[in-house]
Each structure stands twice: as C-alpha cells, then as structure tokens.
Design a protein around this motif. Structure first.
Motif, PDB file in Angstrom:
ATOM      1  N   VAL A  48      30.948  51.692  49.214  1.00 11.28           N
ATOM      2  CA  VAL A  48      32.320  52.180  49.192  1.00 11.28           C
ATOM      3  C   VAL A  48      32.274  53.695  49.057  1.00 11.28           C
ATOM      4  CG1 VAL A  48      34.533  52.081  47.999  1.00 11.28           C
ATOM      5  CG2 VAL A  48      33.125  50.013  48.168  1.00 11.28           C
ATOM      6  N   LYS A  49      32.941  54.368  49.980  1.00 12.58           N
ATOM      7  CA  LYS A  49      32.918  55.831  50.013  1.00 12.58           C
ATOM      8  C   LYS A  49      34.156  56.403  49.318  1.00 12.58           C
ATOM      9  CE  LYS A  49      30.446  55.717  54.401  1.00 12.58           C
ATOM     10  NZ  LYS A  49      30.042  54.364  54.258  1.00 12.58           N
ATOM     11  N   GLU A  50      34.073  57.655  48.966  1.00 14.95           N
ATOM     12  CA  GLU A  50      35.166  58.328  48.257  1.00 14.95           C
ATOM     13  C   GLU A  50      36.467  58.304  49.067  1.00 14.95           C
ATOM     14  OE1 GLU A  50      36.036  62.801  46.741  1.00 14.95           O
ATOM     15  OE2 GLU A  50      34.065  61.968  46.225  1.00 14.95           O
ATOM     16  N   GLU A  51      36.365  58.437  50.387  1.00 14.67           N
ATOM     17  CA  GLU A  51      37.563  58.467  51.225  1.00 14.67           C
ATOM     18  C   GLU A  51      38.109  57.074  51.565  1.00 14.67           C
ATOM     19  OE1 GLU A  51      33.980  58.757  54.022  1.00 14.67           O
ATOM     20  OE2 GLU A  51      34.549  59.681  52.136  1.00 14.67           O
ATOM     21  N   ASP A  52      37.433  56.028  51.117  1.00 15.66           N
ATOM     22  CA  ASP A  52      37.896  54.661  51.358  1.00 15.66           C
ATOM     23  C   ASP A  52      39.104  54.308  50.495  1.00 15.66           C
ATOM     24  OD1 ASP A  52      35.965  54.033  53.257  1.00 15.66           O
ATOM     25  OD2 ASP A  52      34.575  53.196  51.780  1.00 15.66           O
ATOM     26  N   VAL A  53      39.914  53.438  51.042  1.00 18.07           N
ATOM     27  CA  VAL A  53      41.014  52.839  50.294  1.00 18.07           C
ATOM     28  C   VAL A  53      40.574  51.426  49.950  1.00 18.07           C
ATOM     29  CG1 VAL A  53      43.396  52.041  50.432  1.00 18.07           C
ATOM     30  CG2 VAL A  53      42.764  54.240  51.432  1.00 18.07           C
ATOM     31  N   THR A  54      40.768  51.028  48.707  1.00 18.82           N
ATOM     32  CA  THR A  54      40.371  49.698  48.252  1.00 18.82           C
ATOM     33  C   THR A  54      41.603  48.927  47.807  1.00 18.82           C
ATOM     34  OG1 THR A  54      38.246  50.567  47.483  1.00 18.82           O
ATOM     35  CG2 THR A  54      38.920  48.431  46.623  1.00 18.82           C
ATOM     36  N   VAL A  55      41.732  47.707  48.298  1.00 19.66           N
ATOM     37  CA  VAL A  55      42.793  46.802  47.869  1.00 19.66           C
ATOM     38  C   VAL A  55      42.133  45.470  47.518  1.00 19.66           C
ATOM     39  CG1 VAL A  55      44.581  47.913  49.267  1.00 19.66           C
ATOM     40  CG2 VAL A  55      43.298  46.006  50.221  1.00 19.66           C
ATOM     41  N   GLU A  56      42.884  44.608  46.897  1.00 15.62           N
ATOM     42  CA  GLU A  56      42.354  43.288  46.558  1.00 15.62           C
ATOM     43  C   GLU A  56      43.359  42.235  46.959  1.00 15.62           C
ATOM     44  OE1 GLU A  56      40.954  41.086  42.555  1.00 15.62           O
ATOM     45  OE2 GLU A  56      40.017  43.024  42.953  1.00 15.62           O
ATOM     46  N   SER A  57      42.846  41.151  47.517  1.00 17.60           N
ATOM     47  CA  SER A  57      43.677  40.013  47.890  1.00 17.60           C
ATOM     48  C   SER A  57      42.896  38.747  47.572  1.00 17.60           C
ATOM     49  CB  SER A  57      44.027  40.067  49.377  1.00 17.60           C
ATOM     50  OG  SER A  57      44.802  38.959  49.764  1.00 17.60           O
ATOM     51  N   LYS A  58      43.488  37.877  46.801  1.00 16.60           N
ATOM     52  CA  LYS A  58      42.879  36.595  46.431  1.00 16.60           C
ATOM     53  C   LYS A  58      41.467  36.766  45.868  1.00 16.60           C
ATOM     54  CE  LYS A  58      45.744  33.737  49.423  1.00 16.60           C
ATOM     55  NZ  LYS A  58      46.910  34.526  49.267  1.00 16.60           N
ATOM     56  N   ASP A  59      41.314  37.766  45.000  1.00 16.21           N
ATOM     57  CA  ASP A  59      40.050  38.059  44.321  1.00 16.21           C
ATOM     58  C   ASP A  59      38.941  38.552  45.249  1.00 16.21           C
ATOM     59  OD1 ASP A  59      41.103  37.393  41.798  1.00 16.21           O
ATOM     60  OD2 ASP A  59      40.653  35.270  42.130  1.00 16.21           O
ATOM     61  N   ILE A  60      39.298  39.035  46.424  1.00 14.77           N
ATOM     62  CA  ILE A  60      38.342  39.635  47.354  1.00 14.77           C
ATOM     63  C   ILE A  60      38.691  41.113  47.483  1.00 14.77           C
ATOM     64  CG2 ILE A  60      37.474  39.699  49.736  1.00 14.77           C
ATOM     65  CD1 ILE A  60      36.728  37.071  48.541  1.00 14.77           C
TER      66      ILE A  60
END
Length: 107
Positions: A48-60
């Motif tokens: 995961v890079k600094e410019e990445d956006v991270t979201v979570e759905s159904k524990d993934i």
C-alpha cells in the motif's frame, strides 16, 4: 464508495485464506481502455503506497491509486459463476455505456 457483494467477499476471503495472504488487500488498478471507457483489473497486493486510497467492505481492505477513486464511487465488485465461466466483475454505473467518438473496435 466501492462495495463488495456477499459473493465477492466470500470468494475473496477463501482465496486469501487458501493463499495465506491475510496481510494483503484487494487492489483495483487501470488495466486499459475499451469502448466503454476505463477497464479495471483486480489483484491481491501487500504494498500500500502513500498516495493510495484505502476503503473497507465486508472486512476486506480495498486499495486503489487516488487518481481512479472518482470513477469508482458507485462501483460494486461481484463474483459470478455461470456456464460461460466464473470470476470477479466490476459493476460501475459511472462507466460509459456507449462507444465514444472515434471508437473503431466495435464497428
């Protein structure tokens, strides 16, 4: 934001367990252009890079480059199993539904 269906989450959890990749996220990336616009790809990724956006759905955990987030705000990732084959699909209502001008690939 991006959402996983129950089928997609179940299949991803199974793959993550089978491949022992509990520290990985599902990465969405631009895989090319087609008649209906951007084509996206999916991969398990532990970088995961600094410019990445991270979201979570159904524990993934889902990661993507910040440049593509706007085009995926209403997308759903599903897993289908049909007589023609099985795999993950991205249903993106924001994607263009018709050929763009100058498209030669679908004539």
């Amino acid at each position: 934001m991006i959402e996983l269906t129950d089928n997609a989450a179940t299949e991803l959890k199974s793959i993550i367990d089978k491949e022992e990749k509990k520290d990985h996220a599902l990465r969405i990336f631009v895989a090319g252009m087609g008649c209906s616009g951007i084509q996206y790809g999916l991969a398990l990724d532990d970088d995961v890079k600094e410019e990445d956006v991270t979201v979570e759905s159904k524990d993934i955990k889902i990661v993507m480059d910040s440049d593509i987030v706007g085009g995926l705000t209403e997308a759903k990732i599903d897993f289908i199993d049909t007589p023609q084959g099985k795999g993950f699909v991205i249903d993106n209502p924001k994607a263009a539904s018709e050929c763009g001008s100058g498209c030669q690939g679908c004539q």
